[in-house]
Design an enzyme around this catalytic site. Sequence first.
Site, PDB file in Angstrom:
ATOM      1  CG  HIS A 248      -2.143   0.819   1.080  1.00 26.95           C
ATOM      2  ND1 HIS A 248      -2.105   2.150   0.744  1.00 26.95           N
ATOM      3  CD2 HIS A 248      -3.456   0.506   1.212  1.00 26.95           C
ATOM      4  CE1 HIS A 248      -3.337   2.618   0.668  1.00 26.95           C
ATOM      5  NE2 HIS A 248      -4.183   1.644   0.952  1.00 26.95           N
ATOM      6  CG  HIS A 346       1.114 -20.479 -16.600  1.00 25.85           C
ATOM      7  ND1 HIS A 346       1.279 -20.746 -17.946  1.00 25.85           N
ATOM      8  CD2 HIS A 346       1.138 -21.684 -15.973  1.00 25.85           C
ATOM      9  CE1 HIS A 346       1.387 -22.058 -18.119  1.00 25.85           C
ATOM     10  NE2 HIS A 346       1.308 -22.641 -16.935  1.00 25.85           N
ATOM     11  CG  HIS A 350      -5.261  -4.869 -13.707  1.00 27.12           C
ATOM     12  ND1 HIS A 350      -6.581  -5.238 -13.790  1.00 27.12           N
ATOM     13  CD2 HIS A 350      -5.230  -3.515 -13.842  1.00 27.12           C
ATOM     14  CE1 HIS A 350      -7.328  -4.156 -13.964  1.00 27.12           C
ATOM     15  NE2 HIS A 350      -6.532  -3.107 -13.991  1.00 27.12           N
ATOM     16  CG  HIS A 379      -8.451  -7.783 -28.780  1.00 26.01           C
ATOM     17  ND1 HIS A 379      -9.331  -8.688 -29.346  1.00 26.01           N
ATOM     18  CD2 HIS A 379      -8.202  -6.849 -29.733  1.00 26.01           C
ATOM     19  CE1 HIS A 379      -9.593  -8.316 -30.590  1.00 26.01           C
ATOM     20  NE2 HIS A 379      -8.920  -7.216 -30.840  1.00 26.01           N
TER      21      HIS A 379
END
Length: 479
Positions: A248, A346, A350, A379
């Site tokens: 944060h 993998h 975001h 997309h």
Amino acid sequence: MELVLMAIYMLIFFHIIFYLCKSLIQKRNRSCYLLHYECFKAADDRKLGIEENAKIILRNKNLGLEEYKFVLKTFGRSGMGQETYGPRSVIDGREENPTLIDALSDVDESIFTVLDNLFAKTGVSPSEIDILVVNLSLFSPAPSITSRVVNRYKMRDDVKTFNLSGMGCSASVIAIDLVQHLFNCYKNKLALVVSAEAMVPHWYCGNKKSMMLPNCLFRSGGCSMLLTNNNALKHRAILKLKLAVRTHMGSDDEGYSCCIQDADDKGYEGFVLSKSLPRVGAKAMATNLRVLLPKVLPLTELLRYVVSSLLANKISVRRSSGTSVTPANEYPGGGARLNLKTGIHHFCIHPGGKAVIEGISKSLGLSEYDVEASKMALHRFGNTSVAGIWYVFAYLEAKERLKKGDRILMIGLGAGFKCSNCVWEVMRELKGRENVWKDFIDKYPEASMVEDPVFQEYYQKVVVEEDANFIRDVMLRSK
């Protein structure tokens, strides 16, 4: 005397055994398994292609040609395609005066659809849910959305509910981290996480460029996740949470204000995405990964990195003193870089925008293959805010790339400013399962995202030629 010593030794021995067993039991209770997840796909009449976007943009009487060109440029560079989904009230022309009913209808459609599908596919009854967490950053009605879910599905009166608002696009990982901590306190529980966003009340109708960006990037979406710490259900699990790290940056003024809800000088409310966002995001992610990566990368890679860094620093000092004869390209970038793929298989980044994905890819040393899932999710569905990383994960699953034992890094970035990342381990082979990509996965990766012919026509006519007849024709069709 010997009997006394033997008794003391036996007491110490049993104390050690007791605490070892207690530790193992606590570790088992800390397990967090993902049993199932669902992503929302809206109806086809809610698709927002370039022409539909142009019509909506031209309804805004506060925009001149320069603002219209700016929106088209932004849309063209965003990496989004012709089949993303928007709110029904905006498509129907009610974006300037949305009602509470419009906002609730938009939220209900996404949340209740993914929950209906989850309950139907898992066979789990709503009455079995022990913990409910809902993320909805920009819309917080009373009663809360969690109460709305409890009422709709008639959940138990002792269900523990948590309503997270204002947490930004990283709230999905934050909710999972919250559930994991709750699992430390409660045994053999089922938790439900629901992530969505409400665009209707915050569609910007002014002409400030930094506040026009969310209209270009954010699209309708949502997801639900069923989690448990019951080891008896381990065989049904898709993923196991290895760790979650939250960073944060809210104490930094620049970090706090780079993504913020605000109103322009004319009183039009919206969401500001400032120019400092990429810099703040990079800083937050670097701070987060300094904590996360040492816990997931192998010791050999960490040692290689330390040695390479020491050598690079030594050579840098020699160069600065003018005594170095080492070729400049021996240590690319002037230093060492961790190879994330030694511990991560993998990446679910975001899908906030093409520039966001490419910036993270470059900083982490990832290939086009590594970020393909994030680019394709952007997309096809756009920036779906808190649900975005699960559309990315669904792409990897639909492409059957996930093998048992693989590790997945999910990277969430959101207002505050927050970077919330987590690492999952695949528990079983994920083949033959249908998800939100099932009807069009064979079309991807999508080549047209590089140069969309429809967008090129609009861009040429509006931005390059400033064709008044073409713009007037679009305006007439938008009425």
